[in-house]
Design an enzyme around this catalytic site. Structure first.
Site, mmCIF file in Angstrom:
data_model
loop_
_atom_site.group_PDB
_atom_site.id
_atom_site.type_symbol
_atom_site.label_atom_id
_atom_site.label_comp_id
_atom_site.label_asym_id
_atom_site.label_seq_id
_atom_site.Cartn_x
_atom_site.Cartn_y
_atom_site.Cartn_z
ATOM 1 N N LYS A 38 8.757 9.925 6.601
ATOM 2 C CA LYS A 38 7.421 9.613 7.089
ATOM 3 C C LYS A 38 7.539 9.215 8.549
ATOM 4 O O LYS A 38 8.279 8.277 8.907
ATOM 5 C CB LYS A 38 6.790 8.484 6.281
ATOM 6 C CG LYS A 38 5.337 8.256 6.639
ATOM 7 C CD LYS A 38 4.605 7.534 5.511
ATOM 8 C CE LYS A 38 3.117 7.579 5.737
ATOM 9 N NZ LYS A 38 2.358 7.137 4.571
ATOM 10 N N ASP A 136 -3.180 -1.497 0.832
ATOM 11 C CA ASP A 136 -3.839 -0.194 0.910
ATOM 12 C C ASP A 136 -3.625 0.590 -0.386
ATOM 13 O O ASP A 136 -3.232 1.757 -0.377
ATOM 14 C CB ASP A 136 -3.301 0.614 2.100
ATOM 15 C CG ASP A 136 -4.182 1.813 2.435
ATOM 16 O OD1 ASP A 136 -5.382 1.781 2.062
ATOM 17 O OD2 ASP A 136 -3.679 2.777 3.032
ATOM 18 N N ALA A 140 -4.449 8.060 -3.083
ATOM 19 C CA ALA A 140 -3.521 8.855 -2.276
ATOM 20 C C ALA A 140 -2.159 8.197 -2.156
ATOM 21 O O ALA A 140 -1.169 8.880 -1.823
ATOM 22 C CB ALA A 140 -4.120 9.094 -0.889
ATOM 23 N N ASP A 154 4.264 3.571 0.280
ATOM 24 C CA ASP A 154 3.870 2.902 1.523
ATOM 25 C C ASP A 154 3.798 1.384 1.420
ATOM 26 O O ASP A 154 2.974 0.748 2.106
ATOM 27 C CB ASP A 154 2.516 3.427 2.027
ATOM 28 C CG ASP A 154 2.640 4.843 2.577
ATOM 29 O OD1 ASP A 154 3.791 5.313 2.714
ATOM 30 O OD2 ASP A 154 1.614 5.454 2.855
#
Length: 514
Positions: A38, A136, A140, A154
């Site tokens: 990433k 978050d 997704a 993440d």
């Protein structure tokens, strides 16, 4: 792309892109394995060293997390790509589908959505216990891999990007950092002191969308959505679905979407336990409803279905132990109660026996006292009557003697056909009869005074005495009549004959000898 990052990771196909950068499939040339890289695009500005340190701190903290539902972090660093300074993060390469793509397919049966949410909750529990808040959580950032396990992506990056943006005030006017459809009210208000409960709210939004095929709040403007998160009460799932959603799931989702963090579940593990409990309650299935067979894709070791089965077995075993313990306690209480009842019954029986014995002794004593009084009274009457009979017997003997003297005098007169002699014979016979009856009554009186007296009560003794006195009066009258008859006979014998045929005079000597 084919570019080599940090002299080790050769980039391949771009897998996706977002506000925080791009994700690439890559090959770790050193370890000879496939990985995901990433690339993060922060704006360094004048404080690029501080930004790099912050990235390192957040990524290394997230890398310490080791859990089957959290993607594994292998490496991190900074590099230059196409002239731009980038931060990179190397993770395990997942072969799966993000949940946001799964949600665009057919409606997700609620048990499957609950199963996904339970796995995410377990991942959040691992992170929260190590002080990491994701910030978050959204479809997704959760991927379902081929064996059915959900992996959360993440960790650490959302906080790094958020802190970096706030540090350099890089947010454009009117723009929103993050995912408005899944933001908690405290995030929407810009509160920097958010805690683990913001992730629970976001997971509630994800679960809502998994079951209802839409987020809890939808509007044309992201700012309007944020305002709805802060002010609007969401519609219950049961209002958006025809039927089949358990009331417990409806209640749980509404608690996850509470505006006040204190009204949400206490922590991620509590949430996971409630979600798994819903799955346990859903099995076995009823006709026409989705069942846990659909979760068989998650049945590999370590996946949700296996954990659900293990949890169900553990819960069943726990309930059996609780049931057995309750039975033991109830049996012990019943035995104790039975012992108390038995002891109380024995005590009552002893008291009743003692009271009955005491009453029997009292009645016996009273009976003995009464019998003693009757016994004391009866002999006195019997003795008096016996004396009377003895006197009657003596009188009858005297009458017999006197009659025999009369008979002897008549015999001396040599007058066997004399009327006087016939009279004397009749008197003797009557007197013998009277004496026989008197002696018979004497024997009866003796038996009454001895053997039968013990079996007679006062009333019986009184009746006997009354009968005997009646007989005595009758015999007394007979003896008086007999005495008068004897007296008349003696006077006739001593009287001078009226003519030559009369009986001879009775000698005074014979009469006097009586």
């Amino acid at each position: 792309m084919g570019e080599l990052i940090a002299g080790r990771y050769r980039l391949g196909e771009r897998l996706g892109a977002g506000g925080m950068g791009e994700v690439w499939a890559a090959r770790d040339e050193r370890m000879r394995r496939d990985v995901a890289v990433k690339l993060v695009h922060p704006s360094y500005g004048a404080r690029q060293s501080e930004t790099r340190d912050r990235f390192q701190r957040e990524v290394e903290l997230a890398a310490r997390l080791s859990h089957q539902n959290i993607v594994t972090v292998h490496d991190w660093g900074d590099t230059t790509v196409d002239g731009s300074r980038l931060l990179y993060l190397v993770m395990e390469l997942l072969a799966g589908t993000p949940l946001n793509r799964r949600f665009t397919q057919d409606r997700t049966p609620w048990p499957l959505g609950v199963g996904w949410a339970a796995q995410i909750a377990q991942a959040l529990d691992e992170a929260h216990r190590h002080g990491v808040v994701h910030r978050d959580i959204k479809p997704a950032n959760a991927m379902v891999i081929s064996n059915g396990t959900v992996k959360v992506l993440d960790f650490g990056l959302a906080k790094f990007v958020g802190d970096t943006v706030n540090e350099y005030e890089l947010t454009a006017t009117g723009s929103v950092l993050g995912s408005p459809s899944y933001m908690s009210p405290e995030q929407a208000e810009g509160d920097r002191d958010i805690d683990h409960r913001t992730d629970l709210y976001s997971l509630g939004c994800l679960l809502y969308e998994a079951v209802a095929k839409r987020p809890p709040f939808v509007a044309t403007s992201p700012l309007t959505v944020l305002r709805m998160h802060m002010d609007t009460v969401p519609q219950p799932l049961s209002n958006r679905l025809p039927a089949g959603v358990p009331p417990a799931l409806d209640d749980l989702v509404l608690r996850l979407l509470a505006k006040d963090p204190d009204d949400r579940p206490a922590d991620a593990m509590t949430l996971a336990e409630e979600l798994i409990g819903l799955l346990i309650e859903a099995a076995p299935p009823s006709p026409g409803r989705y069942d846990l067979v659909g979760l068989s894709r998650l049945g590999l070791p370590g996946a949700l279905a296996q954990r659900v089965l293990d949890k169900a077995f553990d819960e069943q075993f726990r309930r059996r132990l609780v049931h057995e313990e309750r039975l033991r306690n109830e049996r012990a209480e019943a035995e104790q109660e039975a012992a108390r009842i038995r002891a109380r019954a024995e005590a009552d029986a002893r008291e009743l026996r003692a009271a009955a014995q005491e009453e029997a002794e009292r009645i016996l004593a009273a009976a003995r006292t009464e019998a003693g009084r009757e016994h004391d009274a009866a002999p006195e009457g019997l003795s008096e009557l016996r004396s009377e009979y003895d006197r009657m017997s003596m009188e009858s003997d005297t009458f017999i003697h006197r009659l025999r003297l009369i008979d002897a005098l008549l015999d001396d007169g040599k007058d066997p056909d004399s009327a006087w002699r016939n009279t004397a014979a009749s008197l003797i016979e009557e007197t013998e009869h009277i004496r026989s009856r008197v002696r018979h009554e004497q024997r009866g009186l003796s038996r009454l005074a001895t053997t039968e007296q013990r079996n007679l009560n006062a009333a019986q003794v009184t009746d006997h005495l009354s009968e005997l006195r009646t007989q005595y009066d009758r015999w007394r009258l007979s003896t008086m009549t007999l005495a008068r008859m004897i007296g008349d006979g003696e006077r006739l014998l001593n009287a001078p004959p009226p003519d030559a045929d009369g009986p001879p005079p009775v000698r005074e000597r014979a009469v006097d000898s009586d």
